[in-house]
Design an enzyme around this catalytic site. Structure first.
Site, PDB file in Angstrom:
ATOM      1  N   GLY A 192       0.816  -1.206   0.000  1.00 19.04           N
ATOM      2  CA  GLY A 192       0.000   0.000   0.000  1.00 19.04           C
ATOM      3  C   GLY A 192       0.849   1.253   0.000  1.00 19.04           C
ATOM      4  N   SER A 193       0.322   2.316   0.551  1.00 12.61           N
ATOM      5  CA  SER A 193       0.981   3.624   0.506  1.00 12.61           C
ATOM      6  C   SER A 193       1.972   3.791   1.653  1.00 12.61           C
ATOM      7  CB  SER A 193      -0.069   4.735   0.595  1.00 12.61           C
ATOM      8  OG  SER A 193      -0.646   4.765   1.898  1.00 12.61           O
ATOM      9  N   PRO A 194       2.976   4.664   1.473  1.00 11.59           N
ATOM     10  CA  PRO A 194       3.898   4.960   2.579  1.00 11.59           C
ATOM     11  C   PRO A 194       3.182   5.491   3.816  1.00 11.59           C
ATOM     12  CG  PRO A 194       4.801   5.753   0.501  1.00 11.59           C
ATOM     13  CD  PRO A 194       3.393   5.313   0.213  1.00 11.59           C
ATOM     14  N   LYS A 195       2.096   6.252   3.623  1.00 13.78           N
ATOM     15  CA  LYS A 195       1.348   6.796   4.759  1.00 13.78           C
ATOM     16  C   LYS A 195       0.820   5.670   5.645  1.00 13.78           C
ATOM     17  CE  LYS A 195      -2.775   9.517   5.889  1.00 13.78           C
ATOM     18  NZ  LYS A 195      -3.936  10.269   5.327  1.00 13.78           N
ATOM     19  N   ILE A 196       0.168   4.686   5.046  1.00 18.72           N
ATOM     20  CA  ILE A 196      -0.365   3.560   5.819  1.00 18.72           C
ATOM     21  C   ILE A 196       0.774   2.658   6.271  1.00 18.72           C
ATOM     22  CG2 ILE A 196      -1.997   1.641   5.834  1.00 18.72           C
ATOM     23  CD1 ILE A 196      -3.248   4.424   5.618  1.00 18.72           C
ATOM     24  N   GLY A 197       1.832   2.579   5.473  1.00 18.26           N
ATOM     25  CA  GLY A 197       2.992   1.776   5.863  1.00 18.26           C
ATOM     26  C   GLY A 197       3.576   2.223   7.191  1.00 18.26           C
ATOM     27  N   GLU A 214       5.611  -3.234   1.083  1.00 17.72           N
ATOM     28  CA  GLU A 214       5.705  -2.978  -0.351  1.00 17.72           C
ATOM     29  C   GLU A 214       4.949  -1.686  -0.626  1.00 17.72           C
ATOM     30  OE1 GLU A 214       7.562  -4.520  -2.398  1.00 17.72           O
ATOM     31  OE2 GLU A 214       8.161  -6.165  -1.071  1.00 17.72           O
ATOM     32  N   CYS A 252       2.160   0.726  -8.315  1.00 17.81           N
ATOM     33  CA  CYS A 252       3.303   1.288  -7.592  1.00 17.81           C
ATOM     34  C   CYS A 252       4.548   1.389  -8.462  1.00 17.81           C
ATOM     35  CB  CYS A 252       3.586   0.450  -6.347  1.00 17.81           C
ATOM     36  SG  CYS A 252       3.898  -1.302  -6.694  1.00 17.81           S
TER      37      CYS A 252
END
EC number: 1.2.1.3
Length: 484
Positions: A192-197, A214, A252
């Site tokens: 997913g996104s870096p924010k949720i990561g 990822e 991505c």
């Protein structure tokens, strides 16, 4: 939510009991489960393609290329190679440790949580699931609520094919993910996104749980027209395919922006326009080959990126938006400001900025002003430029003279670095991703060196110094009393 909490707790309890029973450590069991995934995809190809069309407007050919085909190959490779992957690796120990023996065995982490993404909801769910099973884990898969039809298919169909005591699927949104992350897992795999990561990593830190993240980023494409002019038509098709031909830029590893010398930019744009039409017709909105934007939130996000007056002024092709039909027209920008939001946020959609430079070598400096991307693409036959890209930039991968194809190659690791991700998977790397490599050393009681033990003296200190240097001849002389 209380019912969901109970469901999660019961699922965890059953999966942990199953893992403790040792059933998942059997290679026969692992192959059977992976084979069942293969059969599930083969048996339900039409249902899967329909779900992907309903969720994202994906054409069945695109769906097979990017999702079903990937899973079928992943399963086949895992079944064929699992025996080799699982063999203990014997280590050649330094003479210093003789007569001890050493090896490394791959053991499963235990109970794994896989959080998949909406843009490739089948492959990004089943690909890591296969890796986790191959390594011998029990797995809970949380599919994405943003691809509801694909998620419902997985939740309904996986239990009909796989061992339900070892492999479970849970549907739901962020509230369900929050409940899952409140529990202790032996490994978490997130796409997913870096924010949720960052949220995933913070939750995992509470239990010191290892993670594979990822993520994504702005994947640049360098076009060195001086050295690839003979093949420029192929270059243009690959760029167009890498931007609009795979989930309409919602990937991505999609081409995020192009770097090219200013003198050649008009030519590239003039070639991209008819290429887009050859792919999607005069009216891409009605094309059956262009995936749609996932939902209104993402249409609004893309609209916001284009709303900057400076970005509006850079549009040289496309730009129209139909929120009700979840449509953003394939759009080309020429030199939007580098400080604009669109040049500092992963676009994740059908908008292609073309950034011009005086000399193509300057593209490296622009790439390095941004967080490390998941991929860098470069169309060039200049070996010096290739060397500079490899040595002066950092990214999850570098692909020369193609785009996105590295994702399909299970002989190479797939993963990011920095903000584009942590860890890697695909092929053998998936097996390693979900395995703990345990060091095994078997010593001998037949030989004991007094230099290991107190009381200490100069002889023992000299012995230890020589041992660390592996100066074996001097050690022999020392032990014979011939050298001090």
């Amino acid at each position: 939510m209380e019912a969901m909490k109970e469901t999660v707790e019961e699922s965890l309890r059953e999966m942990r009991e199953t893992f403790a029973s040792g059933r998942t450590r059997s290679l026969k069991w692992r192959k059977a489960q992976i084979g069942a995934i293969y059969e599930m995809v083969k048996d339900n190809e039409d249902k899967i393609c329909n779900a992907l069309f309903q969720d994202l407007g994906k054409h069945s050919t695109e769906a097979f290329r990017d999702e079903l085909g990937v899973v079928l190959r992943t399963a086949t490779v895992a079944i064929n190679c699992l025996d080799k992957w699982a063999v203990p690796k014997h280590s050649k120990l330094p003479l210093l440790f003789y007569p001890a023996k050493g090896k490394v065995i791959s053991e499963p982490y235990g109970t794994v949580l896989v959080l998949s993404s909406w843009n490739f909801p089948i492959s990004l769910s089943l690909d890591p699931l296969i890796g986790a099973i191959a390594a011998g884990n029990t797995v809970l898969l949380k599919s994405s609520e943003l691809s509801p039809n694909a998620s419902a298919f997985l939740a309904k169909t996986i239990p009909a094919y796989l061992d339900t005591k070892a492999i479970k699927v849970i549907e739901g949104g962020p509230d369900v993910a929050t409940i899952l992350l409140q529990h202790q897992w032996d490994k978490i795999f997130f796409t997913g996104s870096p924010k949720i990561g960052r949220i995933i990593m913070a939750a995992a830190a509470q239990h010191l749980t290892p993670v594979t993240l990822e993520l994504g980023g702005k994947c640049p494409t360098i076009v060195d027209h001086h050295t690839i002019s003979k093949n420029i038509k192929s270059v243009v098709k690959r760029i167009a395919g890498g931007k609009w031909g795979s989930c309409n830029g919602q990937a991505c590893i999609s081409v995020d922006y192009v770097l090219i010398e200013k003198s050649f930019a008009p030519t590239l744009i003039d070639m991209l326009k008819p290429t887009i039409k050859s792919f999607f017709g005069e009216n891409p909105k009605e094309s059956g080959c262009l995936s749609r934007i996932a939902n209104k939130h993402h249409v609004q996000r893309l609209s916001r990126l284009l709303s900057d007056p400076r970005v509006q002024a850079s549009i040289v092709y496309g730009g129209s938006i139909d929120e009700d039909k979840l449509y953003v027209e394939p759009t080309i920008l020429l030199d939007p400001p580098l400080d604009s939001e669109i040049m500092n946020e992963e676009i994740f959609g059908p908008i292609l900025p073309i950034i011009t430079v005086r000399d193509i070598q300057e593209s490296i400096g622009i790439i390095n002003t941004k967080p490390k991307p998941l991929a860098i693409y470069a169309f060039t036959n200049d070996e010096n430029l290739k060397t500079r890209i490899l040595s002066e930039t950092s990214s999850g991968s570098v692909t020369f003279n193609d785009v996105m194809i590295q994702y399909m190659c299970d002989a190479l690791p797939f993963g990011g670095v920095g903000e584009s991700g942590i860890g890697r998977y695909h092929g053998k790397y998936s097996f390693d991703c979900f395995s703990h490599e345990k060091a095994i050393m078997e010593g001998s009681l037949g030989m004991d060196l007094e230099a290991r033990y107190p009381p200490w003296n100069n002889f023992k200190l000299t012995f230890i110094r020589l041992a660390f240097r592996e100066a074996y001849f001097k050690l022999i002389l020392l032990m014979l009393g011939l050298k001090r």
